[in-house]
Design a protein around this motif. Structure first.
Motif, short mmCIF file in Angstrom:
data_model
loop_
_atom_site.label_atom_id
_atom_site.label_comp_id
_atom_site.label_asym_id
_atom_site.label_seq_id
_atom_site.Cartn_x
_atom_site.Cartn_y
_atom_site.Cartn_z
N GLY A 99 0.82 -1.14 0.07
CA GLY A 99 0.00 -0.18 -0.04
C GLY A 99 0.83 1.43 -0.24
O GLY A 99 0.24 2.30 -0.29
N ALA A 100 1.84 1.32 0.39
CA ALA A 100 2.83 2.46 0.16
C ALA A 100 3.16 2.84 -1.43
O ALA A 100 3.21 1.96 -2.19
N GLN A 101 3.22 4.13 -1.37
CA GLN A 101 3.49 4.57 -2.63
C GLN A 101 4.91 4.51 -3.16
O GLN A 101 5.34 4.24 -4.27
N TYR A 102 5.86 4.26 -2.18
CA TYR A 102 7.13 3.97 -2.45
C TYR A 102 7.85 3.12 -1.43
O TYR A 102 7.18 2.92 -0.38
N SER A 103 8.94 2.77 -1.49
CA SER A 103 9.41 1.54 -0.40
C SER A 103 9.82 2.32 0.71
O SER A 103 10.54 3.42 0.72
N SER A 104 9.13 1.88 1.74
CA SER A 104 9.33 2.70 3.02
C SER A 104 9.62 1.96 4.20
O SER A 104 8.98 0.83 4.29
N ARG A 105 10.22 2.37 5.37
CA ARG A 105 10.30 1.71 6.75
C ARG A 105 9.23 1.88 7.44
O ARG A 105 9.02 1.25 8.62
N ASP A 106 8.18 2.88 7.11
CA ASP A 106 7.05 3.48 7.92
C ASP A 106 5.81 2.43 7.83
O ASP A 106 5.41 2.46 6.72
N ARG A 107 5.61 1.57 8.76
CA ARG A 107 4.39 0.96 8.68
C ARG A 107 3.10 1.53 8.42
O ARG A 107 2.31 1.03 8.09
N ASN A 108 3.14 2.83 8.76
CA ASN A 108 1.63 3.66 8.64
C ASN A 108 1.90 4.16 7.06
O ASN A 108 0.66 4.55 6.75
N GLN A 109 2.71 3.61 6.52
CA GLN A 109 2.62 3.97 5.09
C GLN A 109 1.85 2.65 4.32
O GLN A 109 1.49 2.99 3.07
N TYR A 110 1.73 1.62 4.94
CA TYR A 110 1.02 0.43 4.45
C TYR A 110 -0.33 0.29 4.87
O TYR A 110 -0.85 0.60 6.09
N THR A 111 -1.38 -0.05 3.96
CA THR A 111 -2.69 -0.17 4.06
C THR A 111 -3.01 -1.65 4.50
O THR A 111 -3.99 -1.73 5.08
N TYR A 112 -2.54 -2.40 3.70
CA TYR A 112 -2.95 -3.75 3.64
C TYR A 112 -1.94 -4.69 4.03
O TYR A 112 -0.75 -4.49 3.97
N TRP A 113 -2.45 -5.63 5.00
CA TRP A 113 -1.47 -6.44 5.78
C TRP A 113 -2.11 -8.00 5.81
O TRP A 113 -3.34 -8.29 5.92
N GLY A 114 -1.10 -8.97 5.80
CA GLY A 114 -1.76 -10.19 5.88
C GLY A 114 -1.74 -10.78 7.26
O GLY A 114 -1.57 -9.96 8.28
N GLN A 115 -2.14 -12.05 7.72
CA GLN A 115 -2.44 -12.31 8.97
C GLN A 115 -0.85 -12.88 9.67
O GLN A 115 -1.03 -12.94 10.81
N GLY A 116 0.31 -13.00 9.04
CA GLY A 116 1.44 -13.27 9.49
C GLY A 116 1.88 -14.66 9.46
O GLY A 116 0.87 -15.61 9.42
N THR A 117 2.99 -15.04 9.55
CA THR A 117 3.77 -16.41 9.67
C THR A 117 4.70 -16.56 10.83
O THR A 117 5.31 -15.24 10.56
N GLN A 118 4.44 -17.39 11.58
CA GLN A 118 5.57 -17.50 12.51
C GLN A 118 7.06 -18.07 12.37
O GLN A 118 7.10 -18.98 11.45
N VAL A 119 7.79 -17.38 12.66
CA VAL A 119 9.47 -17.85 12.52
C VAL A 119 9.97 -18.24 13.77
O VAL A 119 9.91 -17.15 14.58
N THR A 120 10.53 -19.17 14.14
CA THR A 120 11.05 -19.51 15.34
C THR A 120 12.43 -20.03 15.01
O THR A 120 12.82 -20.85 14.44
N VAL A 121 13.62 -19.18 15.52
CA VAL A 121 14.89 -19.65 15.35
C VAL A 121 15.44 -20.30 16.78
O VAL A 121 15.54 -19.39 17.76
N SER A 122 15.82 -21.43 16.81
CA SER A 122 16.29 -22.02 17.99
C SER A 122 17.87 -22.09 17.83
O SER A 122 18.58 -21.98 17.06
N SER A 123 18.45 -21.87 19.32
CA SER A 123 19.76 -21.92 19.56
C SER A 123 20.23 -22.80 19.53
O SER A 123 19.94 -23.89 19.87
#
Length: 123
Positions: A99-123
């Protein structure tokens, strides 16, 4: 609609490839990105990519280890992020955003979001 996949459990030093399928509107005209949220923390920027894929931006913590890319098909955009040399501190739920007009670090620039996927890294 944004749908992520590819998360899972991996040992430190391992790799994962996250995917996000974006359909239902013209996502090819929008910049897209990946954000992540660890328990008890805010949702943080990870990487972003311009609408045509020529410009990418990374958080300092992942630079050199993660690579974002996109494929603008006719009615669907396929966003990916290759994650190498994973560390326990990379553990989080990873979200695809658009949704951002350009590549941006600001999450407020993005309108559409997915539900997420879990990443777990074990030591």
């Amino acid at each position: 609609q944004l749908v992520e996949s590819g998360g899972g459990l991996v040992q430190a030093g391992g790799s994962l490839n996250l995917s996000c399928t974006a359909s239902g509107r013209t996502y090819s005209t929008l910049a897209m990105g990946w954000f992540r949220q660890a328990p008890g923390k805010e949702r943080d920027f990870v990487a972003s990519i311009s609408m045509a894929g020529y410009s990418t931006t990374y958080a300092d913590s992942v630079k050199g280890r993660f690579t974002i890319s996109r494929d603008n098909a006719k009615n669907t955009v396929y966003l990916q992020m290759q994650m190498n040399s994973l560390k326990p501190e990379d553990t989080a739920v990873y979200y695809c955003a658009a949704g951002a007009q350009y590549s941006s670090r600001d999450r407020n620039q993005y309108t559409y979001w997915g539900q997420g996927t879990q990443v777990t890294v074990s030591s």
